[in-house]
Write an enzyme that holds these catalytic residues in place. Sequence first.
Site, mmCIF file in Angstrom:
data_model
loop_
_atom_site.group_PDB
_atom_site.id
_atom_site.type_symbol
_atom_site.label_atom_id
_atom_site.label_comp_id
_atom_site.label_asym_id
_atom_site.label_seq_id
_atom_site.Cartn_x
_atom_site.Cartn_y
_atom_site.Cartn_z
ATOM 1 N N CYS A 1 -0.496 4.136 2.017
ATOM 2 C CA CYS A 1 -0.399 3.947 3.476
ATOM 3 C C CYS A 1 1.018 4.238 3.959
ATOM 4 O O CYS A 1 1.214 4.870 4.992
ATOM 5 C CB CYS A 1 -0.687 2.499 3.886
ATOM 6 S SG CYS A 1 -2.110 1.754 3.127
ATOM 7 N N ASP A 2 1.988 3.717 3.239
ATOM 8 C CA ASP A 2 3.346 3.639 3.790
ATOM 9 C C ASP A 2 4.384 4.509 3.086
ATOM 10 O O ASP A 2 5.526 4.585 3.531
ATOM 11 C CB ASP A 2 3.815 2.170 3.769
ATOM 12 C CG ASP A 2 2.915 1.282 4.613
ATOM 13 O OD1 ASP A 2 2.411 1.771 5.641
ATOM 14 O OD2 ASP A 2 2.695 0.114 4.244
ATOM 15 N N CYS B 1 0.830 -1.210 0.000
ATOM 16 C CA CYS B 1 0.000 0.000 0.000
ATOM 17 C C CYS B 1 0.861 1.256 0.000
ATOM 18 O O CYS B 1 1.330 1.690 1.049
ATOM 19 C CB CYS B 1 -0.950 -0.009 1.199
ATOM 20 S SG CYS B 1 -2.021 1.426 1.234
#
Length: 314
Positions: free
Chosen positions: A141-142, A138
């Site tokens: 996300c990261d 992701c």
Amino acid sequence: MSNNREHVKCLIVGSGPAGYTAAIYASRANLAPVEYCGLQPGGQLTQTTEVENFPGYPQGVDGNQMMMDIREQAERFGADIRDGEIVKADLSQSPYVLTTDEGKEIEADTVIIATGASAKYLGLDDERKYNGQGVSACATCDGFFYRKKTVAVVGGGDTACEDALYLSGLAKKVYLIVRKPYLRASKVMQQRVMNTENIEILFEHNTIGLFGDNGVGGAHLVKRKGESDEEMVDIAIDGFFLAIGHKPNSDVFKEWLDTDEIGYLKKVDGTPRTKLPGVFVAGDVADPHYRQAITAAASGCQAAIEAERYLAAQ
């Protein structure tokens, strides 16, 4: 009714932000929902470390913690949340009968399917070894953790290009590792990637392993695998992002509900309704487009409200 069969007004299948939020709303509407958590209680968010884009957490929040909080909120209103997986569904008539992995049958007047999706991995042992230590599925996300660092994205479709572009705004350098000699992505995405200075596309490269002492330090690649000019290439990277797609966890329900070609469950008119009365969908199992915690939670709310209205009209 035998002890092996139980009747419920509302059965929720899955326990990410969609399932847990559906449980909050269904509980507050006095539907006494029963929710089965599945193989990964908390869903995909338990795989990420910090969630920074969910409203209401200005400092960010641990993905596991956030899921425990939402679960606790549902339980506070009386949701019956259980371990176990739904492995079989008979949606031929209402009430619908769903079977757990322990062989228990649940007869349900309404069903909310919130089984989510699973990111596809290449299947390398190193992906597991470095999970959460440089391997991610992701980018949104990261990506933030890789500011001014070097990362690689695997994939050649729109998602891979989107991820590479997103990461190019944060990272110092982005490698796009593509198996084929071309990109599958739409022309406009290809153009954007080609025009971005700090993205380097490695065509005809396969990843065969990762290396590094404290987390990912690099990747072992093979260029033109199986050809006479095959060669081994190592690249130094700090992060390895998979963008080879997601698989919606819809197999149990495919026989009864419509899916798209990938397996995402189809909604009727953009609502959480499906073609079966009293069967609703929420979260990533029915969302090929957004796949965010906030959109999943919102759709869980919608599905529960639909279930409540459906039961009220009966």
